[in-house]
Design an enzyme around this catalytic site. Structure first.
Site, mmCIF file in Angstrom:
data_model
loop_
_atom_site.group_PDB
_atom_site.id
_atom_site.type_symbol
_atom_site.label_atom_id
_atom_site.label_comp_id
_atom_site.label_asym_id
_atom_site.label_seq_id
_atom_site.Cartn_x
_atom_site.Cartn_y
_atom_site.Cartn_z
ATOM 1 N N CYS A 268 0.812 -1.234 0.000
ATOM 2 C CA CYS A 268 0.000 0.000 0.000
ATOM 3 C C CYS A 268 0.834 1.268 0.000
ATOM 4 O O CYS A 268 0.316 2.338 -0.294
ATOM 5 C CB CYS A 268 -0.914 0.023 1.213
ATOM 6 S SG CYS A 268 -2.220 -1.174 1.056
HETATM 7 N N1 CO8 Z 1 -20.138 -9.504 7.026
HETATM 8 C C1 CO8 Z 1 -20.639 -9.638 8.284
HETATM 9 N N2 CO8 Z 1 -19.868 -9.902 9.366
HETATM 10 C C2 CO8 Z 1 -18.545 -10.034 9.153
HETATM 11 C C3 CO8 Z 1 -17.955 -9.917 7.876
HETATM 12 C C4 CO8 Z 1 -18.804 -9.650 6.783
HETATM 13 N N3 CO8 Z 1 -18.347 -9.515 5.533
HETATM 14 N N4 CO8 Z 1 -16.628 -10.101 7.988
HETATM 15 C C5 CO8 Z 1 -16.362 -10.328 9.275
HETATM 16 N N5 CO8 Z 1 -17.520 -10.290 9.988
HETATM 17 C C6 CO8 Z 1 -17.712 -10.513 11.430
HETATM 18 C C7 CO8 Z 1 -16.532 -11.275 12.035
HETATM 19 O O1 CO8 Z 1 -16.690 -12.669 11.875
HETATM 20 C C8 CO8 Z 1 -16.624 -10.832 13.480
HETATM 21 O O2 CO8 Z 1 -17.607 -11.593 14.119
HETATM 22 P P1 CO8 Z 1 -17.375 -12.123 15.622
HETATM 23 O O3 CO8 Z 1 -17.224 -10.865 16.462
HETATM 24 O O4 CO8 Z 1 -18.609 -12.899 15.896
HETATM 25 O O5 CO8 Z 1 -16.099 -12.915 15.580
HETATM 26 C C9 CO8 Z 1 -17.138 -9.404 13.410
HETATM 27 O O6 CO8 Z 1 -17.732 -9.274 12.115
HETATM 28 C C10 CO8 Z 1 -16.035 -8.383 13.574
HETATM 29 O O7 CO8 Z 1 -14.964 -8.735 12.696
HETATM 30 P P2 CO8 Z 1 -13.598 -7.980 12.680
HETATM 31 O O8 CO8 Z 1 -13.072 -7.844 14.077
HETATM 32 O O9 CO8 Z 1 -12.690 -8.638 11.652
HETATM 33 O O10 CO8 Z 1 -14.074 -6.554 12.152
HETATM 34 P P3 CO8 Z 1 -13.283 -5.210 12.094
HETATM 35 O O11 CO8 Z 1 -14.063 -4.188 12.777
HETATM 36 O O12 CO8 Z 1 -11.827 -5.365 12.462
HETATM 37 O O13 CO8 Z 1 -13.329 -4.867 10.537
HETATM 38 C C11 CO8 Z 1 -11.899 -4.896 8.610
HETATM 39 C C12 CO8 Z 1 -12.741 -5.723 9.581
HETATM 40 C C13 CO8 Z 1 -12.819 -3.959 7.859
HETATM 41 C C14 CO8 Z 1 -11.233 -5.844 7.624
HETATM 42 C C15 CO8 Z 1 -10.855 -4.080 9.387
HETATM 43 O O14 CO8 Z 1 -10.169 -4.875 10.306
HETATM 44 C C16 CO8 Z 1 -9.847 -3.416 8.469
HETATM 45 O O15 CO8 Z 1 -10.156 -2.718 7.515
HETATM 46 N N6 CO8 Z 1 -8.617 -3.547 8.720
HETATM 47 C C17 CO8 Z 1 -7.722 -2.918 7.729
HETATM 48 C C18 CO8 Z 1 -6.429 -2.774 8.208
HETATM 49 C C19 CO8 Z 1 -5.595 -2.310 7.047
HETATM 50 O O16 CO8 Z 1 -5.379 -1.152 6.848
HETATM 51 N N7 CO8 Z 1 -5.111 -3.207 6.258
HETATM 52 C C20 CO8 Z 1 -4.317 -2.809 5.144
HETATM 53 C C21 CO8 Z 1 -4.555 -3.800 4.146
HETATM 54 S S1 CO8 Z 1 -4.190 -3.276 2.556
HETATM 55 C C22 CO8 Z 1 -2.502 -3.441 2.192
HETATM 56 O O17 CO8 Z 1 -1.644 -3.280 2.979
HETATM 57 C C23 CO8 Z 1 -2.156 -3.804 0.800
HETATM 58 C C24 CO8 Z 1 -2.018 -5.243 0.662
HETATM 59 C C25 CO8 Z 1 -1.912 -5.609 -0.780
HETATM 60 C C26 CO8 Z 1 -3.201 -5.465 -1.515
HETATM 61 C C27 CO8 Z 1 -3.278 -6.434 -2.626
HETATM 62 C C28 CO8 Z 1 -4.505 -6.198 -3.497
HETATM 63 C C29 CO8 Z 1 -5.515 -7.275 -3.359
#
Ligand code: CO8
Length: 377
Positions: A156
């Site tokens: 990123c």
């Molecule tokens: N729908 C409904 N519920 C869901 C879903 C969904 N789609 N997904 C997860 N849940 C549930 C989980 O199972 C969990 O349930 P439970 O509490 O019962 O276990 C609950 O929702 C909460 O889940 P999370 O704790 O995972 O939720 P978050 O609030 O953490 O949100 C995110 C998830 C949105 C993924 C968040 O953690 C996030 O955005 N993190 C991003 C961090 C970041 O910046 N990462 C950078 C990545 S990008 C990068 O560096 C480039 C990489 C290369 C890219 C290559 C291109 C493909």
């Protein structure tokens, strides 16, 4: 402080939109079919039931409402869940070269430059269409640029790291004018069968022109006052997609569709570990150049997650930010990896008046953080 400027930016937006509702409908139909086929194994506890995804969760947890994709065909087909990307002959332009060139034309026009004025092309993206010949060299030839070209990746942060690399090349007098393209063709790298990550990324390409202030003649030029790059190893954002996969023992076709061949992250840990690093990074950089955040009219932040951006902006400002102080594009574009902060800069810089300053900051896998302090000339 250098006398190097960003004299033009460009944006290419792919032709197709996928809304959260469309994506969730496809995922939920897939999970229902999977659960029906595997009902016995699920009942015996051998495998876990797949839970439904939801648009409400996606928007609340990430801020994403939709994403653009180059090819929509196949992504929502529950028997495929992968775009249908026809193989191109060797003498055809690569798809990411095509995306890059569209963005480059706008950046060249804004910078008042011709392709032959460019003597360095950097192609910076999280994924590579192929390792060789470098797509950057293909773009160099297709546009008619001079000098040399190469591909690079820092996930990123590739956008900011590539800008900084171009500044170094210009300051060393190796080149006079650089074109940086960030084509993120993410949609084929997403596992649409994975509820945790099926919604995160979108496709896009951005472009920037970097040169010395003396050679610039564009009307929307930003001087690069300072640069700071930082990396720390972490497995919390990872892919194992590699040419080595096919040499694994007992390799099967299914192996190429396992989750680690796509994108894996421990999103919560990323939040916890990366956020303090980003805030300290920006604070230290501003201090080094005798600035504080109040000298910055805007933060063009990496666009991975709305809650992450609000945390960073609130921590730096000491209050809730206004939209114009840390503009958001991920609602429309989703996470576009290295291009995200550049899209924000491209779309939200025209209202700056001479002397206004802002900070362009990316962060992500690696971990990596890159930031540039910019001043409108
Ligand atoms: N729908 C409904 N519920 C869901 C879903 C969904 N789609 N997904 C997860 N849940 C549930 C989980 O199972 C969990 O349930 P439970 O509490 O019962 O276990 C609950 O929702 C909460 O889940 P999370 O704790 O995972 O939720 P978050 O609030 O953490 O949100 C995110 C998830 C949105 C993924 C968040 O953690 C996030 O955005 N993190 C991003 C961090 C970041 O910046 N990462 C950078 C990545 S990008 C990068 O560096 C480039 C990489 C290369 C890219 C290559 C291109 C493909």
């Amino acid at each position: 402080m250098s006398n190097v400027v960003i004299s033009g930016t460009g944006l290419f937006t792919p032709p197709h939109v996928i809304t959260n509702a469309e994506l969730v409908q496809a995922y939920n139909a897939y999970s229902d079919a999977y659960n029906a086929v595997n009902s016995e194994a699920i009942d015996s506890g051998e495998i876990e039931i797949l839970k439904h995804s939801s648009s409400e969760f996606i928007e609340k947890a990430s801020g994403i409402k939709q994403r653009y994709v180059m090819i929509k065909d196949g992504i929502l087909d529950i028997d495929r869940m992968m775009p249908v990307v026809p193989r191109r002959p060797n003498d055809a332009l690569s798809i990411t070269a095509e995306m890059s060139i569209a963005a480059a034309h706008e950046a060249l026009k804004q910078a008042n430059k011709m392709p032959e004025d460019i003597d360095l092309v950097i192609y910076g993206a999280s994924t590579s269409e192929r390792p060789w010949p470098a797509v950057a060299v293909e773009i160099q030839q297709a546009l008619g640029c001079c000098g040399y070209a190469f591909d690079m990746t820092v996930a990123c942060s590739t956008g900011t790291f590539a800008l900084s690399t171009a500044v170094d090349a210009i300051l060393s007098e190796t080149v006079t004018c650089a074109l940086i393209v960030n084509p993120e063709y993410a949609s084929p790298q997403i596992n649409y069968r994975d509820r945790d990550s099926h919604f995160i990324f979108g496709d896009v390409a951005t472009a920037c022109i970097v040169e010395k202030q003396q050679t610039s003649s564009g009307q929307n030029t930003f001087k690069i006052l300072g640069r700071k790059l930082e990396t720390h190893f972490s497995n919390n954002i990872r892919t194992n997609a590699s040419y080595l996969t096919r040499s694994e023992p007992n390799i099967t076709l299914e192996r190429f569709f396992e989750q680690d061949q796509f994108f894996i992250q421990n999103g919560r840990k990323v939040f916890k570990e990366l956020l303090p690093l980003i805030c300290n990074h920006v604070k230290n950089q501003l201090k080094k150049y005798d600035f504080n955040i109040n000298h910055m009219r805007r933060m063009w932040l990496h666009q991975a997650n709305i809650n992450m951006n609000m945390f960073v902006a609130r921590n730096l400002l000491g209050r809730v930010p206004e939209f114009h102080e840390a503009p958001v594009v991920l609602d429309e574009y989703a996470n576009t990896a290295s291009a995200g902060s550049i899209i924000a800069f491209h779309k939200y810089k025209d209202d700056f008046t001479p002397g206004d300053k802002g900070i362009l900051c990316s962060f992500g896998a690696g971990y990596s953080i890159g930031s540039l302090i910019l001043e409108k000339l």
